[in-house]
Scaffold this motif. Structure first.
Motif, short mmCIF file in Angstrom:
data_model
loop_
_atom_site.label_atom_id
_atom_site.label_comp_id
_atom_site.label_asym_id
_atom_site.label_seq_id
_atom_site.Cartn_x
_atom_site.Cartn_y
_atom_site.Cartn_z
N ALA A 1 4.14 16.85 -0.84
CA ALA A 1 3.59 17.42 0.39
C ALA A 1 2.12 17.75 0.18
O ALA A 1 1.71 18.19 -0.90
N ASN A 2 1.32 17.54 1.20
CA ASN A 2 -0.13 17.76 1.19
C ASN A 2 -0.90 16.69 0.43
O ASN A 2 -2.13 16.75 0.38
N CYS A 3 -0.20 15.71 -0.19
CA CYS A 3 -0.86 14.59 -0.88
C CYS A 3 -0.79 13.35 0.01
O CYS A 3 0.30 12.79 0.20
N GLN A 4 -1.90 12.94 0.53
CA GLN A 4 -1.96 11.74 1.35
C GLN A 4 -2.78 10.67 0.65
O GLN A 4 -3.64 10.97 -0.18
N MET A 5 -2.51 9.41 0.98
CA MET A 5 -3.29 8.32 0.42
C MET A 5 -4.70 8.34 0.99
O MET A 5 -4.91 8.65 2.16
N TYR A 6 -5.67 8.01 0.14
CA TYR A 6 -7.07 8.00 0.58
C TYR A 6 -7.26 7.06 1.76
O TYR A 6 -7.93 7.39 2.74
N ASN A 7 -6.66 5.88 1.65
CA ASN A 7 -6.71 4.92 2.76
C ASN A 7 -5.39 5.01 3.52
O ASN A 7 -4.35 4.59 3.02
N PRO A 8 -5.39 5.58 4.72
CA PRO A 8 -4.13 5.76 5.46
C PRO A 8 -3.39 4.46 5.74
O PRO A 8 -2.17 4.47 5.96
N ALA A 9 -4.11 3.33 5.69
CA ALA A 9 -3.47 2.05 5.97
C ALA A 9 -2.63 1.55 4.79
O ALA A 9 -1.79 0.66 4.97
N ASP A 10 -2.86 2.09 3.60
CA ASP A 10 -2.10 1.66 2.42
C ASP A 10 -0.68 2.22 2.47
O ASP A 10 -0.47 3.35 2.93
N GLU A 11 0.26 1.45 1.97
CA GLU A 11 1.66 1.87 1.96
C GLU A 11 2.16 2.24 0.57
O GLU A 11 3.16 2.93 0.43
N TYR A 12 1.45 1.78 -0.49
CA TYR A 12 1.95 1.97 -1.84
C TYR A 12 0.83 2.41 -2.78
O TYR A 12 -0.35 2.08 -2.58
N PHE A 13 1.22 3.13 -3.83
CA PHE A 13 0.38 3.36 -5.00
C PHE A 13 0.73 2.28 -6.02
O PHE A 13 1.91 2.07 -6.32
N TYR A 14 -0.28 1.60 -6.57
CA TYR A 14 -0.05 0.47 -7.46
C TYR A 14 -0.33 0.86 -8.92
O TYR A 14 -1.34 1.50 -9.22
N PHE A 15 0.58 0.42 -9.81
CA PHE A 15 0.40 0.57 -11.25
C PHE A 15 0.59 -0.80 -11.89
O PHE A 15 1.53 -1.53 -11.54
N TYR A 16 -0.29 -1.14 -12.82
CA TYR A 16 -0.25 -2.45 -13.47
C TYR A 16 0.06 -2.24 -14.95
O TYR A 16 -0.66 -1.52 -15.66
N LYS A 17 1.14 -2.88 -15.42
CA LYS A 17 1.56 -2.72 -16.81
C LYS A 17 1.57 -4.07 -17.51
O LYS A 17 2.25 -5.00 -17.08
N LEU A 18 0.82 -4.18 -18.60
CA LEU A 18 0.78 -5.38 -19.43
C LEU A 18 1.25 -4.98 -20.82
O LEU A 18 0.54 -4.27 -21.54
N ARG A 19 2.47 -5.42 -21.18
CA ARG A 19 3.13 -4.96 -22.41
C ARG A 19 3.24 -3.44 -22.38
O ARG A 19 3.98 -2.91 -21.57
N ASN A 20 2.50 -2.73 -23.22
CA ASN A 20 2.62 -1.27 -23.23
C ASN A 20 1.35 -0.58 -22.73
O ASN A 20 1.15 0.60 -22.97
N LYS A 21 0.50 -1.32 -22.03
CA LYS A 21 -0.72 -0.74 -21.46
C LYS A 21 -0.59 -0.63 -19.94
O LYS A 21 -0.21 -1.59 -19.28
N VAL A 22 -0.91 0.55 -19.40
CA VAL A 22 -0.81 0.81 -17.97
C VAL A 22 -2.21 1.06 -17.42
O VAL A 22 -2.95 1.90 -17.94
N VAL A 23 -2.57 0.32 -16.38
CA VAL A 23 -3.83 0.52 -15.66
C VAL A 23 -3.49 1.12 -14.30
O VAL A 23 -2.70 0.56 -13.55
#
Length: 538
Positions: free
Chosen positions: A89-111
């Motif tokens: 609650a009270n946490c909104q996405m910076y861009n209201p048009a976005d639907e997801y937060f994205y995380f990228y994982k390559l082996r054991n590294k997360v960007v």
């Protein structure tokens, strides 16, 4: 001398055919365990790994040209999406048009890259559910960007529950709520597995000393994961080409990266790391990543502090790198500069006459810049001349491998620099031409954009500053936010208003540009310095 193994071919190569006693004497002075001859000696520690590499080179040289090797299969980065419905609650996405937060994982590294708008006061975890695949090995420190200004110090960390945010009230672990109507930029890199910070507490190898060799033994196997040094890695690759019965390299499997804090990278304050936090400095391919909390030295010169007593040369880039840092004092803002020929510097703005004795947060990732083209084309040959035939044999192994391993055995990276001509030259003055860098790192499957910049500006400065227009090659196709640190040129007078800031790439109102967003307008009679750093997949 019958217990000393001798080999006629080796004696001849060493120029000692007429003096077998001298050869035996040398081996008695520095005995090494021998099993079935030199070519099959047992590797009992890091001190013999270089010998193993040379022995493997002999095997490669003696064999016919290897058959073509099938290139290794590079894994594709995994994308994890957290729907915005799982934000607190009270946490909104910076861009209201976005639907997801994205995380990228390559082996054991997360960007990761998270842009938030806090509509009301907030303190706590920003997600109600965080995927187990993204859980870090231990709590990781966060360096954040925001537009809340100097009156609040927004701090945070990453744990198995996700990302935690709050405002420091004098300590990195004492927080209260962030005021509402605030934008937050959360971006960086962390590892889900790495070699933990660990020191030998006893003489492991029985040589009467507790030193880095004992540390190597202690950290060689941790939690069932093998940590691999560069020499070990090369020896393994050679063995695979030769055909020895070793486990084939699997690029999709995570490897516990060697932690340079367990080597010769030492902090100034007796290795004082923050409580319950990750503490590592690792290198994977051409990229170094660090995350730790530590105290800086109490001594400074013109607000330049030291946090490292020594640093491994493997971590020193050709060009200086700049990263925002976080301190718990509201009157301070700072950055760390990773130098190519010295220990890193921590630079802070003088606040109200006090200096940051509390723990500071350090987090960043940087690329080892490729050599300039003219340097790559030059043929650098050592001027050292061998003083004997045996020296010549050794130098041939150390300097020029007789049969290079086919490049397809190793993970390959293509590094391309994006032209700096896109910068708005009239508004900004680069610290120097090498302090504005954008690279694309391509491993044939994934493309990672990395940037590191030091920009300067003078005069009236509005709250939104245009930085550059993106080319198609670095367009993330969605809005990204990154922390920015603003520091004034050194001034002996205390600075009452230290602004906070963040960077947007592909902002909602102009998706082709980068902008710096500042907490308040500035009127600077001296130069203002901007420090920007980040990475993202395209």
């Amino acid at each position: 001398m019958s217990n000393v193994y001798t080999d006629e071919a080796l004696l001849d190569a060493a120029g000692l055919s007429e003096f077998p006693e001298l050869y035996a004497y040398i081996h008695e002075c520095e005995p090494k365990p021998i099993v079935d001859g030199i070519a099959n000696q047992i590797v009992v520690g890091p001190q013999y790994l270089q010998d193993q590499v040379k022995d493997n080179d002999d095997k490669l040289h003696a064999q016919p040209t290897p058959q073509p090797i099938v290139p290794i299969e590079i894994p594709q980065v995994e994308i994890f999406k957290i729907p915005k419905s799982q934000s607190a609650a009270n946490c909104q996405m910076y861009n209201p048009a976005d639907e997801y937060f994205y995380f990228y994982k390559l082996r054991n590294k997360v960007v990761y890259n998270i842009g938030l708008y806090l509509s009301n006061d907030f303190m706590g975890f920003i997600f109600t559910n965080f995927p187990e695949e993204l859980w870090p090995f231990s709590k990781h420190a966060l360096v954040l960007g925001d537009d809340v200004g100097h009156k609040q110090k927004v701090m945070g960390y990453i744990s198995e529950k996700g990302f935690y945010l709050g405002v420091s009230i004098g300590s990195v672990d004492q927080v209260t709520s962030i005021k509402g109507n605030t934008h937050i930029a959360i971006a960086g890199v962390y590892y889900t597995d790495y070699e933990p910070l660990k020191r030998a507490t006893y003489d492991v190898n029985g040589d009467g000393k507790i030193n880095s060799v004992d540390d190597w033994y202690v950290n060689s196997v941790i939690d069932g994961m093998k940590s691999v040094s560069e020499v070990q890695y090369v020896a393994q690759k050679q063995a695979e080409v030769i055909g020895d019965e070793t486990q084939p390299y699997d690029p999709s499997m995570p490897v516990s990266l060697s932690n340079y804090f367990n080597n010769s990278t030492i902090l100034v304050n007796n290795n004082t790391f923050g409580p319950l936090r990750a503490a590592y400095f690792v290198k994977e391919g051409p990229i170094c990543t660090f995350n730790f909390q530590a105290e800086v030295s109490s001594q400074h010169v013109n607000n330049v502090f030291k946090v490292f007593k020594t640093i491994d040369s493997d971590l020193q880039p050709r060009l200086a790198k700049f990263f925002p840092i976080k301190t718990s004092f509201t009157s301070f803002a700072g950055m760390i500069q990773i130098n190519g020929n010295d220990t890193p510097d921590v630079v802070v703005n003088q606040g109200f006459g006090y200096y940051p004795m509390d723990l500071c947060v350090f987090s960043g990732s940087y690329l080892f810049d490729p050599q300039p083209q003219e340097s790559n084309q030059s043929n650098n040959v050592s001027n050292v001349e061998p003083i004997s035939h045996i020296d010549s044999v050794i130098m041939q192994h150390d300097v020029t491998p007789s049969l290079p391993i086919p490049p397809s055995v190793f993970p390959q990276y293509t590094v391309t620099e994006v032209s700096r001509d896109q910068i708005l030259a009239l508004a900004y003055t680069p610290y120097d031409l090498d302090a504005f860098k954008i690279y694309i790192i391509d491993d044939t499957v994934n493309k990672l954009v990395m940037f590191n910049m030091h920009l300067r500006q003078k005069g009236f400065i509005d709250v939104k500053q245009y930085v550059l227009s993106m080319s198609e090659s670095i367009d993330p196709k969605r809005t990204l936010l990154f922390p920015v640190m603003i520091l004034y040129d050194f001034n002996t007078d205390p600075i009452q208003d230290i602004p906070s800031a963040y960077l947007t790439a592909a902002d909602t109102d102009n998706p082709s540009r980068w902008h710096i967003h500042i907490s308040s307008e500035l009127k600077a009679d001296k130069f203002v310095n901007y420090y920007l750093s980040g990475s993202y997949f395209v």
